[in-house]
Design an enzyme around this catalytic site. Structure first.
Site, PDB file in Angstrom:
ATOM      1  N   ARG A 194      35.186  35.089  34.838  1.00  0.00           N
ATOM      2  CA  ARG A 194      36.610  35.057  35.119  1.00  0.00           C
ATOM      3  C   ARG A 194      37.035  33.584  35.237  1.00  0.00           C
ATOM      4  NH1 ARG A 194      34.287  38.953  38.628  1.00  0.00           N
ATOM      5  NH2 ARG A 194      35.064  41.083  38.270  1.00  0.00           N
ATOM      6  N   LYS A 220      34.987  37.746  42.565  1.00  0.00           N
ATOM      7  CA  LYS A 220      35.863  38.790  43.051  1.00  0.00           C
ATOM      8  C   LYS A 220      35.167  39.593  44.142  1.00  0.00           C
ATOM      9  CE  LYS A 220      39.054  42.235  41.133  1.00  0.00           C
ATOM     10  NZ  LYS A 220      39.486  42.916  39.887  1.00  0.00           N
ATOM     11  N   HIS A 275      41.868  35.114  30.504  1.00  0.00           N
ATOM     12  CA  HIS A 275      41.038  36.233  30.963  1.00  0.00           C
ATOM     13  C   HIS A 275      40.560  37.095  29.803  1.00  0.00           C
ATOM     14  CE1 HIS A 275      39.452  38.699  34.203  1.00  0.00           C
ATOM     15  NE2 HIS A 275      39.911  39.774  33.599  1.00  0.00           N
ATOM     16  N   ARG A 310      37.005  36.793  28.602  1.00  0.00           N
ATOM     17  CA  ARG A 310      36.019  37.650  29.291  1.00  0.00           C
ATOM     18  C   ARG A 310      35.950  39.007  28.600  1.00  0.00           C
ATOM     19  NH1 ARG A 310      33.737  38.898  34.356  1.00  0.00           N
ATOM     20  NH2 ARG A 310      34.263  40.889  35.275  1.00  0.00           N
ATOM     21  N   HIS A 360      31.047  43.459  37.853  1.00  0.00           N
ATOM     22  CA  HIS A 360      31.831  44.657  38.125  1.00  0.00           C
ATOM     23  C   HIS A 360      31.197  45.449  39.264  1.00  0.00           C
ATOM     24  CE1 HIS A 360      33.812  44.857  33.866  1.00  0.00           C
ATOM     25  NE2 HIS A 360      34.472  44.080  34.694  1.00  0.00           N
ATOM     26  N   TYR A 413      36.148  49.467  28.503  1.00  0.00           N
ATOM     27  CA  TYR A 413      36.229  48.786  27.205  1.00  0.00           C
ATOM     28  C   TYR A 413      36.008  49.761  26.053  1.00  0.00           C
ATOM     29  CZ  TYR A 413      36.105  44.377  29.738  1.00  0.00           C
ATOM     30  OH  TYR A 413      36.400  43.333  30.580  1.00  0.00           O
TER      31      TYR A 413
END
Length: 308
Positions: A142, A167, A242, A245, A276, A285
């Site tokens: 990120r 994150k 972003h 990514r 994640h 995705y």
């Protein structure tokens, strides 16, 4: 300070002690308390909560639902100390989030962005932006993770990044391709020539010798997008940093599909690599990128043919 605002500060403090960041919650809930103060009330009511949630009349319904959800969390806490406060029902302002499909940069587009960055002035800005773009494209970091790297987070001997600014504070180790490691070595050599002293431990520097900020990088990136002719591409006004990514994740999944790898078995590895929390975030995705869906369909068709 009003009693209601004091209760909000206690609510935020307690949740932060549990590990939540709550940057958006703090800003919006203080706005909600301002709204109640202007209305002359010291208790949460469902009508006022819904009215405040829908104040951005041109916002998406899902945004209204998010705003009401933040109030609901505070209201649950407040109800334990103020029985006159109401907790808005879960079925109010129903809406589902419609995620915008990511823009998947082609390899040539990434090369073009890096070449355009190389022409920036002064030289430190050029090499910093070019290297940051390449790093995000080759590792899936990120933007905040990449720009949050300190010098000691970048192990150029073993080719590993220690991602601390992540994150929800999920730190992780990210191995790099040898070519990426070499590119970072080249950046360090030139960076230290151009800026022999710095006021920060940051890996990526701005012109003043401080840490390169996300806002400054995005501003330059938007200019690069226009220069390479990508303005207006994708479902947004322009592709974002972003999306580098997203492009990394999609390329990885495409490679697995094309080589016949067991993608479902590999997904947890990719999810861990990307930081994640759940594989469902990575699995998205598969639904968001048409080329992936087409490959999945072909493999399913082949499996059905073999079963006949």
């Amino acid at each position: 300070m009003t009693t209601l605002r004091a209760a909000l500060d206690d609510y935020l403090r307690i949740r932060r002690q549990l590990g939540f960041e709550l940057k958006n919650d703090e800003r919006e809930l203080h706005g909600f308390v301002d709204f109640l103060d202007q209305a002359g009330v010291q208790h949460i009511t469902t009508d006022l909560a819904v009215g405040w949630a829908r104040l951005p009349v041109d916002a998406r319904p899902f945004t209204w639902r998010q705003r009401l959800g933040r109030v609901r969390g505070f209201a649950r806490y407040l109800a334990t100390i103020d029985p006159d406060s109401e907790v808005p029902s879960q079925d109010l302002l129903p809406a589902r989030q419609q995620r915008v499909a990511p823009y998947v940069y082609s390899e040539q587009e990434i090369i073009g962005l890096m070449a355009a960055a190389r022409k920036l002035t002064p030289p430190l800005r050029a090499v910093t932006c070019e290297t940051a773009i390449g790093l995000m494209a080759s590792t899936g970091l990120r933007i905040g993770e990449a720009l949050g790297l300190d010098r000691h987070d970048v192990d150029l001997d073993d080719g590993v990044l220690h991602v601390r600014i992540a994150k929800q504070h999920r730190e992780r180790e990210v191995p790099m391709h040898p070519s990426t490691t070499e590119a970072l070595r080249a950046y360090v050599r030139l960076r230290d020539q151009l800026r022999s002293s710095a006021d920060t431990p940051a890996f990526f520097l701005n012109m003043r010798g401080g840490r390169l900020g996300g806002g400054s990088f995005r501003e330059v990136f938007s200019r690069l997008i226009r220069e390479v002719g990508l303005e207006g591409h994708g479902q947004r006004v322009r592709p974002r940093p972003h999306d580098l990514r997203h492009a990394f994740a999609v390329r990885t999944l495409l490679d697995w599909h094309r080589t016949g790898s067991d993608v479902q078995r590999q997904l947890p590895r990719l999810a861990t690599f990307l930081g994640h929390a759940r594989t469902q975030h990575t699995h998205w995705y598969l639904e968001a990128v048409p080329e992936l869906l087409e490959l999945v369909g072909r493999r399913l068709d082949g499996a059905f043919e073999e079963a006949r």
